[in-house]
Write an enzyme that holds these catalytic residues in place. Structure first.
Site, PDB file in Angstrom:
ATOM      1  N   ASP A 181      -2.740 -18.220  -0.224  1.00 18.30           N
ATOM      2  CA  ASP A 181      -3.756 -18.886  -1.066  1.00 18.30           C
ATOM      3  C   ASP A 181      -4.420 -20.023  -0.277  1.00 18.30           C
ATOM      4  OD1 ASP A 181      -1.243 -20.121  -1.095  1.00 18.30           O
ATOM      5  OD2 ASP A 181      -1.362 -20.763  -3.182  1.00 18.30           O
ATOM      6  N   TYR A 210       0.825  -1.214   0.000  1.00 17.59           N
ATOM      7  CA  TYR A 210       0.000   0.000   0.000  1.00 17.59           C
ATOM      8  C   TYR A 210       0.861   1.266   0.000  1.00 17.59           C
ATOM      9  CZ  TYR A 210      -4.702  -1.914   0.887  1.00 17.59           C
ATOM     10  OH  TYR A 210      -5.917  -2.534   0.801  1.00 17.59           O
ATOM     11  N   LYS A 255       3.424 -15.343   1.715  1.00 19.48           N
ATOM     12  CA  LYS A 255       3.625 -16.029   0.432  1.00 19.48           C
ATOM     13  C   LYS A 255       5.120 -16.291   0.305  1.00 19.48           C
ATOM     14  CE  LYS A 255       1.989 -17.636  -3.480  1.00 19.48           C
ATOM     15  NZ  LYS A 255       1.122 -18.813  -3.572  1.00 19.48           N
ATOM     16  N   ASP A 286     -11.967  -9.290   4.775  1.00 17.83           N
ATOM     17  CA  ASP A 286     -13.292  -9.254   4.130  1.00 17.83           C
ATOM     18  C   ASP A 286     -13.866 -10.665   4.031  1.00 17.83           C
ATOM     19  OD1 ASP A 286     -13.246  -6.483   3.637  1.00 17.83           O
ATOM     20  OD2 ASP A 286     -14.141  -6.742   1.650  1.00 17.83           O
ATOM     21  N   ASP A 339      -6.143  -7.227   4.098  1.00 18.94           N
ATOM     22  CA  ASP A 339      -7.311  -6.551   3.514  1.00 18.94           C
ATOM     23  C   ASP A 339      -8.250  -7.592   2.918  1.00 18.94           C
ATOM     24  OD1 ASP A 339      -8.887  -4.373   2.503  1.00 18.94           O
ATOM     25  OD2 ASP A 339      -8.003  -4.744   0.521  1.00 18.94           O
TER      26      ASP A 339
HETATM   27  C1  IPM Z   1     -10.291  -1.412   4.405  1.00 20.41           C
HETATM   28  C2  IPM Z   1     -10.583  -0.755   3.088  1.00 20.41           C
HETATM   29  C3  IPM Z   1      -9.458   0.219   2.773  1.00 20.41           C
HETATM   30  C4  IPM Z   1      -8.174  -0.595   2.634  1.00 20.41           C
HETATM   31  C5  IPM Z   1      -9.676   1.103   1.537  1.00 20.41           C
HETATM   32  C6  IPM Z   1     -10.999   1.846   1.612  1.00 20.41           C
HETATM   33  C7  IPM Z   1      -8.550   2.056   1.315  1.00 20.41           C
HETATM   34  O1  IPM Z   1     -10.750  -1.712   2.090  1.00 20.41           O
HETATM   35  O2  IPM Z   1     -10.217  -0.689   5.418  1.00 20.41           O
HETATM   36  O3  IPM Z   1     -10.154  -2.627   4.439  1.00 20.41           O
HETATM   37  O4  IPM Z   1      -7.897  -1.158   1.573  1.00 20.41           O
HETATM   38  O5  IPM Z   1      -7.447  -0.655   3.617  1.00 20.41           O
HETATM   39 MG    MG Z   2     -10.767  -3.711   2.806  1.00 20.55          MG
END
Ligand code: IPM
Ligand code: MG
Length: 356
Positions: A220, A142, A188, A248, A244
């Protein structure tokens, strides 16, 4: 009487509605205790851009740094998607994390018993899931240099220094000590040099926590194992981009992204926020689920302010609201006895959380 200074960043979309409910619950829980809150609002994201031309005004950074903790709603929306990258709400958020030095992003994924039917996976797979993703938040691909575009070529760089890995690894091991005493470090290392160094460094840090069982997994495989058998995990330690993605994925084990909180912490002030986004499509209708934000306020009490008894009261109140069958519209299809608005859900949880 202790008065905690809380910076409120409501942000965009449903941000303001859900923050209002969290504040309601915080005030209810503080009543009759020996502490109270003083709130200061600050702008970020699209709403900050609209007013100041900057998604992260310096004033917001100052307000945050001058507080005991930041409670954050959500940012972003289609309206700002065509702006140049540095003006976009997301850039404001990344800069904010960097400015505050919040290198550790803690994202619990808990499946409430009442909600096992809401998951897209079988109840037997998800019942009892209680894991924590510890994601490095201000390094890796990032932020790595060099990055850029040159003609037909574009590139980003995944960089970690040993010190960055050491500090996030300590966070993960400390958290594991308070939980199930297991850390799975995800990388990885079969392909990436940066992951090889990550793995070696995590091994070194692990020596200081002999009670914690450490394992390693390629990213993976981890993505697959999270769906196959999520109960095998306690703490997942990983870098920025892997975290990230995996957080999710882990959030959906619970069936609704509207339930899960997060904390971003470093050596200074921490940021507490729901893991979901600003949901502009439902903003202003009073139907958003405030539970993730209320649970974030609970994490704030626990981790930033050391008020764990109050945090416990909020966590029990959330569980009670769910087990009594109160649901916001996103969860109306799952064992709902009564569908309620954002504000009603806030009232119910505030009532349960208040000291008798
Ligand atoms: C998160 C989001 C952020 C990230 C974005 C909105 C920049 O996806 O907080 O997970 O990628 O960190
Ligand atoms: Mg995110």
């Amino acid at each position: 009487m202790n008065t905690y200074k809380i910076a409120l960043i409501k942000g965009d979309g449903i941000g303001p509605e859900i923050i209002d409910e969290a504040v309601k619950v915080l005030d209810a829980v503080a009543a009759g205790c020996d502490f109270s809150f003083r709130y200061e609002e600050a702008l970020m994201g699209g709403s900050a851009y609209d007013v100041t031309g900057d998604p992260l005004p310096q004033e917001t950074i100052n307000t945050a740094l001058d507080s005991d903790a930041v409670l954050f709603g959500a940012i972003g929306g289609e309206k700002w998607d065509t702006l140049p990258r540095e003006k976009r709400p997301e850039s404001g958020l990344l800069r904010f994390r960097k400015e505050l030095g919040v290198y550790a992003n803690l994202r619990p994924a808990i499946v409430y018993d009442e909600m096992v039917n809401a998951s897209s996976l079988k109840p037997s797979v998800v019942q009892g899931v209680d894991l924590m993703v510890v994601r490095e938040l201000i390094g890796g691909i990032y932020f790595g240099e060099p990055k850029g575009r040159e003609g037909d070529k574009a590139y980003n760089t995944m960089v970690y220094t040993k010190d960055e890995v050491i500090r996030i690894a300590h966070q993960a091991f400390k958290i594991a000590m308070e939980r199930g005493k297991k850390v799975c470090s995800v990388d990885k290392a079969n392909v990436l040099d940066v992951s090889q160094m990550w793995r070696e460094t995590v091994e070194e840090v692990a020596k200081e926590y002999p009670e914690v069982a450490l394992s390693h997994m390629y990213v993976d495989n981890a993505a697959m194992q999270l769906i196959r058998d999520p109960k095998q995990f306690d703490v997942i330690l990983t870098g920025n981009i892997f975290g990230d993605i995996l957080s999710d994925e882990a959030s959906m084990l619970s069936g609704s992204i509207g339930l899960l909180p997060s904390a971003s912490v470093g050596d200074n002030v921490g940021v507490y926020e729901p893991i979901h986004g600003s949901a502009p499509d439902i903003a202003g209708q009073g139907i958003a689920n405030p539970i993730a934000t209320i649970a974030s306020a609970s994490m704030m009490l626990r981790f930033a302010l050391g008020e764990s008894a109050a945090a416990d009261r909020i966590d029990s109140a959330i569980k009670k609201a769910l087990s009594e069958g109160y649901r916001t519209q996103d969860l109306a299809g799952f064992d709902a006895k009564e569908v309620c608005s954002t504000c009603e859900m806030g009232d119910i949880i505030a009532n349960y959380a208040a000291k008798e």
